[in-house]
Design a protein around this motif. Sequence first.
Motif, mmCIF file in Angstrom:
data_model
loop_
_atom_site.group_PDB
_atom_site.id
_atom_site.type_symbol
_atom_site.label_atom_id
_atom_site.label_comp_id
_atom_site.label_asym_id
_atom_site.label_seq_id
_atom_site.Cartn_x
_atom_site.Cartn_y
_atom_site.Cartn_z
ATOM 1 N N ARG A 152 0.840 -1.201 0.000
ATOM 2 C CA ARG A 152 0.000 0.000 0.000
ATOM 3 C C ARG A 152 0.876 1.253 0.000
ATOM 4 O O ARG A 152 1.744 1.408 0.851
ATOM 5 N N ARG A 153 0.624 2.131 -0.952
ATOM 6 C CA ARG A 153 1.419 3.359 -1.071
ATOM 7 C C ARG A 153 1.128 4.302 0.088
ATOM 8 O O ARG A 153 -0.025 4.434 0.527
ATOM 9 N N GLY A 154 2.183 4.977 0.582
ATOM 10 C CA GLY A 154 1.964 5.887 1.690
ATOM 11 C C GLY A 154 3.174 6.766 1.955
ATOM 12 O O GLY A 154 4.174 6.737 1.233
ATOM 13 N N ASP A 155 3.071 7.568 3.006
ATOM 14 C CA ASP A 155 4.154 8.425 3.460
ATOM 15 C C ASP A 155 5.259 7.543 4.029
ATOM 16 O O ASP A 155 5.021 6.720 4.924
ATOM 17 N N ALA A 156 6.482 7.712 3.539
ATOM 18 C CA ALA A 156 7.594 6.871 3.982
ATOM 19 C C ALA A 156 7.790 6.948 5.491
ATOM 20 O O ALA A 156 8.065 5.919 6.142
ATOM 21 N N LEU A 157 7.646 8.129 6.080
ATOM 22 C CA LEU A 157 7.840 8.260 7.516
ATOM 23 C C LEU A 157 6.749 7.528 8.298
ATOM 24 O O LEU A 157 7.020 6.912 9.327
ATOM 25 N N ARG A 158 5.542 7.580 7.799
ATOM 26 C CA ARG A 158 4.454 6.855 8.456
ATOM 27 C C ARG A 158 4.674 5.343 8.357
ATOM 28 O O ARG A 158 4.448 4.605 9.314
ATOM 29 N N ILE A 159 5.166 4.893 7.210
ATOM 30 C CA ILE A 159 5.448 3.463 7.041
ATOM 31 C C ILE A 159 6.533 3.023 8.023
ATOM 32 O O ILE A 159 6.416 1.976 8.674
ATOM 33 N N LEU A 160 7.580 3.829 8.162
ATOM 34 C CA LEU A 160 8.642 3.512 9.112
ATOM 35 C C LEU A 160 8.110 3.493 10.549
ATOM 36 O O LEU A 160 8.408 2.587 11.324
#
Length: 366
Positions: free
Chosen positions: A53-61
């Motif tokens: 799922r595509r998303g904000d890299a910082l949120r994924i981290l």
Amino acid sequence: MKRILTTLLLLAALAVAQQPAHAQARLQIRGADVSSLAKSEAFGGVYRDARGRRGDALRILAQAGLNYIRLKVWVNPADGYNTKTQLLALARRAKAQGMKLMVDFHYSDTWADPGKQFKPAAWESLTLDQLSQAVYDHTFDVLDALRRQGTTADMVQVGNEINGGLLWPDGSNSTWPNTAQLLNAGYDAVKRVSSATKVVLHLANGGDNGLYRWWFDNAGANGIRYDVIGLSYYPYWHGTLEAFQANINDVATRYGKPVAVVETAYPFTTADDDGWPNIITAAEPYPGYRATPQGQAALLAKVGDIVRAVPNGLGLGLFIWEATWTGVKGNGWDPADPSSGNGWENQALFDYGDRALPAMGVLGHL
């Protein structure tokens, strides 16, 4: 009933005892350097979680369990990235995700490391005293801007991989009093903005105990002020895991300071994604750990376990270097050369389909 309760308590205690170490005591720092993220996004970089799922890299981290980001700052880089502008924006995003922030001052217009500590062009003609003032002013300006927007830095590196000092030739540690004057100017600026912010002194070659003893013995003798010892440890460059463990244990106990690995990484593949040769290409860069997603995760977990085992609880944690530096055209290593590529994408925490790798979840739960 009492016997059943006793049995349940014994079973629970046994289960805890049998858990891996990282399940009992998570590291204080489970971090990632994401300095290239702003430029990656500007040139179309995409990030996806482990389910695609595509998303904000910082949120994924953050959702994977990471709790710290590290961002470098250059003074006047040719491409306009890694400056206060990007730092402020990324700091807001990171803090909104509940993450803490380490700021890494290079005191240069480009990369600073053991082989090069070049002054910013604007500082070239300054005397030592003027250079110290420039360090103070630059450090204060950036950190005060962070404080004023409500995203005060939690840790700050005064210099990057300063094995040979900083701001050559003035700050070379061939003349330790000069090195001390410059580093203490940075320290004073950090503490003026926030007394709670921890100052880190960062060397490379994390397996070289002779270097660390020589450097920090001289730091002590010359009154250099700091709170945390930072190390770079890349296992394919900086010695065996055993040498790294011996060094990090020694410096923590010898100097009585917390220690953190502020840079480490490992490849998940030998393949290339951007047509620019990768820096690490071996199928097994360190014995026993192949360049696969599983090998990357296992090696980083091992580094984390070594940090956790530092005596007296002095091991703070680790940062994976450039976790978001994927193979995005235009986001190359040389700020003065738009055609340059990235030799690091096979060590990011996102694969060539932009999806989070297993190592991300492992790191987030160390």
